[in-house]
Design a protein around this motif. Structure first.
Motif, PDB file in Angstrom:
ATOM      1  N   GLY A  98       1.022  -0.947  -0.204  1.00  0.00           N
ATOM      2  CA  GLY A  98       0.413  -0.088  -0.022  1.00  0.00           C
ATOM      3  C   GLY A  98       1.119   1.087   0.019  1.00  0.00           C
ATOM      4  O   GLY A  98       1.716   1.549  -1.188  1.00  0.00           O
ATOM      5  N   ARG A  99       0.265   2.124   1.183  1.00  0.00           N
ATOM      6  CA  ARG A  99       1.161   3.462   1.104  1.00  0.00           C
ATOM      7  C   ARG A  99       2.401   3.149   1.490  1.00  0.00           C
ATOM      8  O   ARG A  99       3.575   3.949   1.157  1.00  0.00           O
ATOM      9  CB  ARG A  99       0.225   4.577   1.711  1.00  0.00           C
ATOM     10  N   ARG A 100       2.562   2.108   1.850  1.00  0.00           N
ATOM     11  CA  ARG A 100       3.791   2.324   2.789  1.00  0.00           C
ATOM     12  C   ARG A 100       5.015   1.772   1.825  1.00  0.00           C
ATOM     13  O   ARG A 100       6.114   1.558   1.904  1.00  0.00           O
ATOM     14  CB  ARG A 100       4.105   1.260   3.801  1.00  0.00           C
ATOM     15  N   ALA A 101       4.324   1.865   0.686  1.00  0.00           N
ATOM     16  CA  ALA A 101       5.409   1.281  -0.917  1.00  0.00           C
ATOM     17  C   ALA A 101       6.304   2.228  -1.433  1.00  0.00           C
ATOM     18  O   ALA A 101       7.640   2.142  -1.822  1.00  0.00           O
ATOM     19  CB  ALA A 101       4.360   1.126  -2.260  1.00  0.00           C
ATOM     20  N   LEU A 102       6.532   3.439  -0.830  1.00  0.00           N
ATOM     21  CA  LEU A 102       6.908   4.207  -1.147  1.00  0.00           C
ATOM     22  C   LEU A 102       7.472   5.559   0.272  1.00  0.00           C
ATOM     23  O   LEU A 102       6.943   5.902   0.732  1.00  0.00           O
ATOM     24  CB  LEU A 102       6.306   5.600  -1.736  1.00  0.00           C
TER      25      LEU A 102
END
Lengths: 114, 115
Positions: A98-102
């Protein structure tokens, strides 16, 4: 905690010279690493993207390296031009979480002087 | 398709006013992200959508902030009762959600100045 540290914070070089920007990261599980160029007042533009198995990737005068063992990357700019003046942001992507991807670094601000 | 489009490019507003920004992603991208960037810093994650579903929100996104993506295409970010600390560049990015290299594309951002 996933972190991306960049150095130097800022850099001034003369036109035509080479320079190397550094990126250290602690992101897990690692998916890929990108370098972005961001001109003042603009959104980031992707320069290179490297996965775990790639050690080096070139895009014109930009060459990125990746050492996944030491979790370090560098961006080398050859024969700098005035238009290279910008912020260079290292971005590390974790595998699809999810957002933790970046995870973004704070960037290195490069100024190329004539 | 010309990439990710954000409007307006610049917005100056008085403290306490509400503002709304729009992001039009690349049409085939199903993921849309909002980031906030202050001077000299990298972008900070605010929220992201997969299609019309808002899947995650950062703690930075206080109750004065709301984002929508009603039809899974464009998105809006609204800030109510703006404060001077809200002054920043608001970036939108889009991507396809698939395994492997994810191609994130950023818009040029909306620069908000709260006076």
């Amino acid at each position: 905690k996933n972190q991306v540290e960049q150095s130097p914070q800022s850099l001034i070089i003369l036109e035509g010279k080479n320079c190397t920007l550094q990126c250290n990261y602690t992101v897990s599980p690692f998916s890929n690493l990108r370098w972005y160029k961001q001109d003042t007042g603009r959104g980031p533009v992707s320069l290179t993207i490297m996965t775990f198995s790639e050690n080096t990737k070139s895009n014109g005068r930009y060459t990125a390296t990746l050492d996944a063992d030491t979790k370090q990357s560098s961006l080398h700019i050859t024969a700098s031009q005035l238009s290279d003046s910008a912020s260079y942001i290292c971005v590390v992507s974790a595998r699809d979480t999810g957002r933790r991807a970046l995870t973004f670094g704070s960037g290195t601000r490069l100024q190329v002087q004539p | 398709d010309t990439g990710v489009s954000q409007n307006p490019r610049h917005k100056i507003t008085k403290r306490g006013q509400n503002v709304t920004f729009r992001c039009d992603p690349i049409s085939e991208h199903n993921r849309l992200y909002w980031y906030r960037q202050t001077l000299g810093q990298g972008p900070e994650f605010l929220t992201y959508f997969q299609n019309e579903a808002q899947l995650e929100k950062s703690r930075l996104l206080s109750d004065r902030f709301s984002a929508e993506r009603p039809k899974g295409s464009f998105s809006t970010l609204e800030i109510q009762r703006t404060e001077q600390g809200d002054s920043a560049m608001y970036l939108c990015a889009s991507s396809l959600a698939f395994e492997g290299k994810k191609d994130y594309t950023f818009g040029s951002g909306t620069r908000l100045t709260v006076v």
